[in-house]
Design an enzyme around this catalytic site. Sequence first.
Site, PDB file in Angstrom:
ATOM      1  N   TYR A  58      70.132 -23.075  63.017  1.00  0.00           N
ATOM      2  CA  TYR A  58      69.233 -23.129  61.863  1.00  0.00           C
ATOM      3  C   TYR A  58      68.846 -24.579  61.589  1.00  0.00           C
ATOM      4  O   TYR A  58      69.666 -25.382  61.174  1.00  0.00           O
ATOM      5  CB  TYR A  58      69.881 -22.528  60.627  1.00  0.00           C
ATOM      6  CG  TYR A  58      70.284 -21.075  60.757  1.00  0.00           C
ATOM      7  CD1 TYR A  58      69.692 -20.240  61.705  1.00  0.00           C
ATOM      8  CD2 TYR A  58      71.261 -20.531  59.928  1.00  0.00           C
ATOM      9  CE1 TYR A  58      70.070 -18.916  61.822  1.00  0.00           C
ATOM     10  CE2 TYR A  58      71.634 -19.204  60.025  1.00  0.00           C
ATOM     11  CZ  TYR A  58      71.045 -18.396  60.975  1.00  0.00           C
ATOM     12  OH  TYR A  58      71.423 -17.084  61.081  1.00  0.00           O
ATOM     13  N   HIS A 124      76.440 -15.792  68.237  1.00  0.00           N
ATOM     14  CA  HIS A 124      75.101 -15.406  67.803  1.00  0.00           C
ATOM     15  C   HIS A 124      74.464 -14.411  68.773  1.00  0.00           C
ATOM     16  O   HIS A 124      73.903 -13.398  68.344  1.00  0.00           O
ATOM     17  CB  HIS A 124      74.233 -16.657  67.680  1.00  0.00           C
ATOM     18  CG  HIS A 124      73.342 -16.648  66.490  1.00  0.00           C
ATOM     19  ND1 HIS A 124      72.950 -17.789  65.835  1.00  0.00           N
ATOM     20  CD2 HIS A 124      72.746 -15.635  65.827  1.00  0.00           C
ATOM     21  CE1 HIS A 124      72.160 -17.484  64.819  1.00  0.00           C
ATOM     22  NE2 HIS A 124      72.016 -16.181  64.793  1.00  0.00           N
ATOM     23  N   PRO A 219      69.780  -8.143  53.625  1.00  0.00           N
ATOM     24  CA  PRO A 219      69.942  -6.968  52.759  1.00  0.00           C
ATOM     25  C   PRO A 219      68.801  -6.791  51.762  1.00  0.00           C
ATOM     26  O   PRO A 219      68.683  -5.726  51.147  1.00  0.00           O
ATOM     27  CB  PRO A 219      71.260  -7.280  52.029  1.00  0.00           C
ATOM     28  CG  PRO A 219      71.298  -8.775  51.967  1.00  0.00           C
ATOM     29  CD  PRO A 219      70.720  -9.226  53.287  1.00  0.00           C
ATOM     30  N   LEU A 220      67.949  -7.816  51.619  1.00  0.00           N
ATOM     31  CA  LEU A 220      66.783  -7.716  50.731  1.00  0.00           C
ATOM     32  C   LEU A 220      65.487  -7.583  51.525  1.00  0.00           C
ATOM     33  O   LEU A 220      64.395  -7.836  51.015  1.00  0.00           O
ATOM     34  CB  LEU A 220      66.713  -8.933  49.802  1.00  0.00           C
ATOM     35  CG  LEU A 220      67.887  -9.058  48.825  1.00  0.00           C
ATOM     36  CD1 LEU A 220      67.755 -10.325  47.993  1.00  0.00           C
ATOM     37  CD2 LEU A 220      67.979  -7.829  47.920  1.00  0.00           C
ATOM     38  N   GLY A 221      65.615  -7.207  52.794  1.00  0.00           N
ATOM     39  CA  GLY A 221      64.425  -6.999  53.611  1.00  0.00           C
ATOM     40  C   GLY A 221      63.549  -8.228  53.703  1.00  0.00           C
ATOM     41  O   GLY A 221      62.320  -8.139  53.572  1.00  0.00           O
ATOM     42  N   GLY A 223      63.067 -10.466  51.655  1.00  0.00           N
ATOM     43  CA  GLY A 223      62.376 -10.702  50.392  1.00  0.00           C
ATOM     44  C   GLY A 223      61.542  -9.544  49.896  1.00  0.00           C
ATOM     45  O   GLY A 223      61.219  -9.468  48.708  1.00  0.00           O
TER      46      GLY A 223
END
Length: 330
Positions: A58, A124, A219-221, A223
């Site tokens: 990242y 990863h 988990p929030l797609g 955003g």
Amino acid sequence: MERRSLGAAALAVGAVGLGCMPMSWAYSASHRRGDEALRAVHAALDAGVDLLDTADMYGPFTNELLVGRALKGRREQAFVSTKCGLLVGDQHIVANGRPGYVRRACDASLRRLQTDVIDLYQLHRADPEVPVEETWGAMAELVNAGKVRALGLCAVGARAGRRRGARMHDETIRQLERVQQVFPVSAVQAELSVWSPQALDALLPWCAARGVGVLAAMPLGSGYLTGTLTPGQGFEPEDLRARHPRFTAEMMAANQPVVVGLRRIAERYGATPAQVALAWVLAQGPQVVPVPGTKHERWAVENAGAAGLTLTAQDLDEIDRLPAARESWD
């Protein structure tokens, strides 16, 4: 807060983690501000979040540097998870699972994170040119050397390595069964959300049967499930959503019923759609920890608050009956 075991590591029951990737990589570069990201990490820790998830790719590397700065004087409050195995080039990403590289990557991550031990070290992606057992064996040596406390594996991408008629996570399970013969797997990270529930089919049962923790990525797609994105709003060129099949203007509009359903439940609790989406992930099992990504203090605090929201069986049934998410190639 009550604690439970995630392999060799400790996580809080019903807790929400913090994905640090958006602070340095993959999302809206113009919105990245180092000071704001530091405040987001500190606010998350203050709100009871103890899992911080990052990776050497990242940035690359800058995300681990940021986490290291954020944890100065607060290392004992955090469960630090990072990853190795992917190298970022100008226009490409390649896997490297050679044992020598894994050892060097770990030492470099320790320096950037300004710590003497990594709580969870994840692979990863497996290198197709190196038997995964060799890579995992090198990672196990890091545990024996005291540099790492536990090992995890990231699930194979949604369509990578799939055979005709195979379930989404069959390849991941094959890898897990191979590396489990070398050294215990403590956690698996895989996408899991209201609009991407495929991990429930086989991967979560496999982990639950073996006491393996699950870090629920996105988990929030990305955003979308927060209800704050507008169909057709557009994304910056380097934002991964600019090329995602669920983030075309047509698909964002078509999937609005999913957000409407989450908002309906949220209103009953005085919560937000994001908190309901995270509470749904938490309800999938005591070994599941959602790791929503954010770079803003406000959202970090809001996400942490989802740990206090318990959905009823009726709520969960209502969510299960929401329309399945569509993609541009559906």
